[in-house]
Design a protein around this motif. Sequence first.
Motif, PDB file in Angstrom:
ATOM      1  N   HIS A   1       0.829  -1.208   0.000  1.00 54.61           N
ATOM      2  CA  HIS A   1       0.000   0.000   0.000  1.00 54.61           C
ATOM      3  C   HIS A   1       0.868   1.264   0.000  1.00 54.61           C
ATOM      4  O   HIS A   1       0.563   2.246  -0.682  1.00 54.61           O
ATOM      5  CB  HIS A   1      -0.921  -0.014   1.217  1.00 54.61           C
ATOM      6  CG  HIS A   1      -1.670   1.261   1.443  1.00 54.61           C
ATOM      7  ND1 HIS A   1      -2.833   1.561   0.761  1.00 54.61           N
ATOM      8  CD2 HIS A   1      -1.419   2.319   2.258  1.00 54.61           C
ATOM      9  CE1 HIS A   1      -3.270   2.746   1.165  1.00 54.61           C
ATOM     10  NE2 HIS A   1      -2.430   3.229   2.054  1.00 54.61           N
ATOM     11  N   HIS A   2       1.965   1.226   0.747  1.00 57.21           N
ATOM     12  CA  HIS A   2       2.858   2.385   0.845  1.00 57.21           C
ATOM     13  C   HIS A   2       3.917   2.407  -0.263  1.00 57.21           C
ATOM     14  O   HIS A   2       4.795   3.272  -0.257  1.00 57.21           O
ATOM     15  CB  HIS A   2       3.535   2.405   2.215  1.00 57.21           C
ATOM     16  CG  HIS A   2       2.613   2.781   3.334  1.00 57.21           C
ATOM     17  ND1 HIS A   2       2.172   4.063   3.536  1.00 57.21           N
ATOM     18  CD2 HIS A   2       2.029   2.022   4.305  1.00 57.21           C
ATOM     19  CE1 HIS A   2       1.371   4.102   4.593  1.00 57.21           C
ATOM     20  NE2 HIS A   2       1.262   2.878   5.061  1.00 57.21           N
TER      21      HIS A   2
ATOM     22  N   PRO B   1       3.107  -5.154  14.878  1.00 59.68           N
ATOM     23  CA  PRO B   1       2.861  -3.709  14.876  1.00 59.68           C
ATOM     24  C   PRO B   1       4.104  -2.881  15.205  1.00 59.68           C
ATOM     25  O   PRO B   1       4.318  -1.819  14.619  1.00 59.68           O
ATOM     26  CB  PRO B   1       1.778  -3.546  15.949  1.00 59.68           C
ATOM     27  CG  PRO B   1       1.028  -4.834  15.915  1.00 59.68           C
ATOM     28  CD  PRO B   1       2.096  -5.867  15.696  1.00 59.68           C
ATOM     29  N   GLU B   2       4.953  -3.359  16.137  1.00 63.00           N
ATOM     30  CA  GLU B   2       6.147  -2.584  16.483  1.00 63.00           C
ATOM     31  C   GLU B   2       7.130  -2.542  15.316  1.00 63.00           C
ATOM     32  O   GLU B   2       7.705  -1.490  15.013  1.00 63.00           O
ATOM     33  CB  GLU B   2       6.844  -3.159  17.713  1.00 63.00           C
ATOM     34  CG  GLU B   2       8.083  -2.351  18.101  1.00 63.00           C
ATOM     35  CD  GLU B   2       8.777  -2.853  19.340  1.00 63.00           C
ATOM     36  OE1 GLU B   2       9.497  -2.042  19.976  1.00 63.00           O
ATOM     37  OE2 GLU B   2       8.626  -4.046  19.689  1.00 63.00           O
ATOM     38  N   ALA B   3       7.343  -3.669  14.653  1.00 62.92           N
ATOM     39  CA  ALA B   3       8.265  -3.696  13.513  1.00 62.92           C
ATOM     40  C   ALA B   3       7.774  -2.769  12.407  1.00 62.92           C
ATOM     41  O   ALA B   3       8.575  -2.066  11.765  1.00 62.92           O
ATOM     42  CB  ALA B   3       8.410  -5.124  12.996  1.00 62.92           C
ATOM     43  N   PHE B   4       6.462  -2.746  12.170  1.00 57.16           N
ATOM     44  CA  PHE B   4       5.894  -1.867  11.152  1.00 57.16           C
ATOM     45  C   PHE B   4       6.085  -0.403  11.541  1.00 57.16           C
ATOM     46  O   PHE B   4       6.425   0.438  10.697  1.00 57.16           O
ATOM     47  CB  PHE B   4       4.405  -2.173  10.975  1.00 57.16           C
ATOM     48  CG  PHE B   4       3.696  -1.246  10.033  1.00 57.16           C
ATOM     49  CD1 PHE B   4       4.001  -1.221   8.683  1.00 57.16           C
ATOM     50  CD2 PHE B   4       2.713  -0.379  10.495  1.00 57.16           C
ATOM     51  CE1 PHE B   4       3.345  -0.356   7.813  1.00 57.16           C
ATOM     52  CE2 PHE B   4       2.051   0.482   9.637  1.00 57.16           C
ATOM     53  CZ  PHE B   4       2.375   0.499   8.290  1.00 57.16           C
ATOM     54  N   HIS B   5       5.873  -0.095  12.811  1.00 57.79           N
ATOM     55  CA  HIS B   5       6.036   1.267  13.299  1.00 57.79           C
ATOM     56  C   HIS B   5       7.477   1.739  13.090  1.00 57.79           C
ATOM     57  O   HIS B   5       7.720   2.880  12.666  1.00 57.79           O
ATOM     58  CB  HIS B   5       5.661   1.320  14.781  1.00 57.79           C
ATOM     59  CG  HIS B   5       5.354   2.688  15.294  1.00 57.79           C
ATOM     60  ND1 HIS B   5       6.322   3.534  15.782  1.00 57.79           N
ATOM     61  CD2 HIS B   5       4.179   3.364  15.401  1.00 57.79           C
ATOM     62  CE1 HIS B   5       5.763   4.666  16.172  1.00 57.79           C
ATOM     63  NE2 HIS B   5       4.471   4.598  15.948  1.00 57.79           N
ATOM     64  N   GLN B   6       8.439   0.864  13.389  1.00 59.93           N
ATOM     65  CA  GLN B   6       9.843   1.204  13.188  1.00 59.93           C
ATOM     66  C   GLN B   6      10.130   1.494  11.712  1.00 59.93           C
ATOM     67  O   GLN B   6      10.795   2.475  11.370  1.00 59.93           O
ATOM     68  CB  GLN B   6      10.731   0.050  13.665  1.00 59.93           C
ATOM     69  CG  GLN B   6      10.728  -0.191  15.161  1.00 59.93           C
ATOM     70  CD  GLN B   6      11.563   0.825  15.924  1.00 59.93           C
ATOM     71  OE1 GLN B   6      12.485   1.437  15.379  1.00 59.93           O
ATOM     72  NE2 GLN B   6      11.255   1.020  17.189  1.00 59.93           N
TER      73      GLN B   6
ATOM     74  N   TYR C   1       7.996   2.384   9.347  1.00 58.65           N
ATOM     75  CA  TYR C   1       7.283   3.571   8.880  1.00 58.65           C
ATOM     76  C   TYR C   1       8.107   4.830   9.171  1.00 58.65           C
ATOM     77  O   TYR C   1       8.302   5.677   8.296  1.00 58.65           O
ATOM     78  CB  TYR C   1       5.911   3.656   9.556  1.00 58.65           C
ATOM     79  CG  TYR C   1       5.082   4.820   9.066  1.00 58.65           C
ATOM     80  CD1 TYR C   1       4.295   4.706   7.929  1.00 58.65           C
ATOM     81  CD2 TYR C   1       5.113   6.056   9.726  1.00 58.65           C
ATOM     82  CE1 TYR C   1       3.541   5.781   7.459  1.00 58.65           C
ATOM     83  CE2 TYR C   1       4.374   7.130   9.263  1.00 58.65           C
ATOM     84  CZ  TYR C   1       3.585   6.987   8.137  1.00 58.65           C
ATOM     85  OH  TYR C   1       2.858   8.055   7.678  1.00 58.65           O
ATOM     86  N   TYR C   2       8.600   4.948  10.399  1.00 56.84           N
ATOM     87  CA  TYR C   2       9.367   6.129  10.768  1.00 56.84           C
ATOM     88  C   TYR C   2      10.714   6.175  10.036  1.00 56.84           C
ATOM     89  O   TYR C   2      11.163   7.240   9.605  1.00 56.84           O
ATOM     90  CB  TYR C   2       9.592   6.174  12.283  1.00 56.84           C
ATOM     91  CG  TYR C   2       8.533   6.963  13.007  1.00 56.84           C
ATOM     92  CD1 TYR C   2       8.742   8.310  13.341  1.00 56.84           C
ATOM     93  CD2 TYR C   2       7.315   6.397  13.358  1.00 56.84           C
ATOM     94  CE1 TYR C   2       7.775   9.049  14.002  1.00 56.84           C
ATOM     95  CE2 TYR C   2       6.342   7.126  14.016  1.00 56.84           C
ATOM     96  CZ  TYR C   2       6.570   8.454  14.336  1.00 56.84           C
ATOM     97  OH  TYR C   2       5.602   9.180  14.975  1.00 56.84           O
TER      98      TYR C   2
ATOM     99  N   ALA D   1      -3.838   1.480  10.790  1.00 58.82           N
ATOM    100  CA  ALA D   1      -3.233   1.165   9.498  1.00 58.82           C
ATOM    101  C   ALA D   1      -4.032   0.099   8.761  1.00 58.82           C
ATOM    102  O   ALA D   1      -4.166   0.157   7.534  1.00 58.82           O
ATOM    103  CB  ALA D   1      -1.790   0.698   9.701  1.00 58.82           C
ATOM    104  N   LEU D   2      -4.565  -0.874   9.493  1.00 57.18           N
ATOM    105  CA  LEU D   2      -5.331  -1.941   8.861  1.00 57.18           C
ATOM    106  C   LEU D   2      -6.541  -1.410   8.106  1.00 57.18           C
ATOM    107  O   LEU D   2      -6.964  -1.987   7.101  1.00 57.18           O
ATOM    108  CB  LEU D   2      -5.786  -2.974   9.901  1.00 57.18           C
ATOM    109  CG  LEU D   2      -4.699  -3.893  10.480  1.00 57.18           C
ATOM    110  CD1 LEU D   2      -5.325  -4.863  11.478  1.00 57.18           C
ATOM    111  CD2 LEU D   2      -3.969  -4.650   9.384  1.00 57.18           C
TER     112      LEU D   2
END
Length: 260
Positions: free
Chosen positions: A33-34, A187-192, A194-195, A247-248
């Motif tokens: 998506h991104h 979720p934490e890995a995705f957050h990392q 993303y930033y 995000a989902l």
Amino acid sequence: MNLATSPAALRGISEEEWRIRCDLAALYRLVAHHRWTDWIYTHISARLPGKEHHFLINRYGVLFDEMKASDLVKIDLDGNVVDGDAQSNPVNAAGFTIHSAVHMNRDDAMCVIHTHTSAGIAVSAQKDGLLPISQHALKFYGHLAYHGYEGIALDLDERERLVADLGTHKAMILRNHGLLTCGRTIPEAFHQLYYLERACQAQVAAMSGGAELVFPPEEVRLKTAAQFNGGNPEQKLVHFEMAWQSALRQIEGKGDDWRA
């Protein structure tokens, strides 16, 4: 739903494994998506609970935007396919090398993401790496590892050096290659990621303007990094989960066949 006819029961796996499969498939869809994919050539993995140390990784050849829970392949730390056979469930060797290295040595790395984005590769090729010029970048100030390029990651002996370079960090720039993040949860890995990706994008954009860059004072850099990385670890997981649920919703409207 009758538990006897649940997707997990029909496949002979635990409900927990099916939940992880669904979350990991959703993560693949979110990366697509991104527009962070490189066709079929990057990987996201998740470790399954249990003493067997099995983990899930993408079946080679499936595009990220078509990934389903059932497309994920369960392998062991030696790269052997646990369910099915290797011919019908091929796994990219380079993906196995990088991801198995982290999963083998970091108990807190339940999920590992590796990308080849334009901005990530660009910053990985810049001598000074990620510059402390944006709020997003300051999240990683003093909390970012680097690993030198050794060619396509096919040599298993690179795993030792990769893990040594990663240390205790949850984010790493692979020189001349791309980005890697990990987390205690998906979720934490995705957050990392993303930033880190946004920080790289901001740096490439800022440098392309040709104007002199502004660097915050050292005390501000340290303060901001502490603000991002301090606090109650368990409360942070709650925050990551909240962001994950938001995000989902970005992919829910496009169908939920990733849960198949």
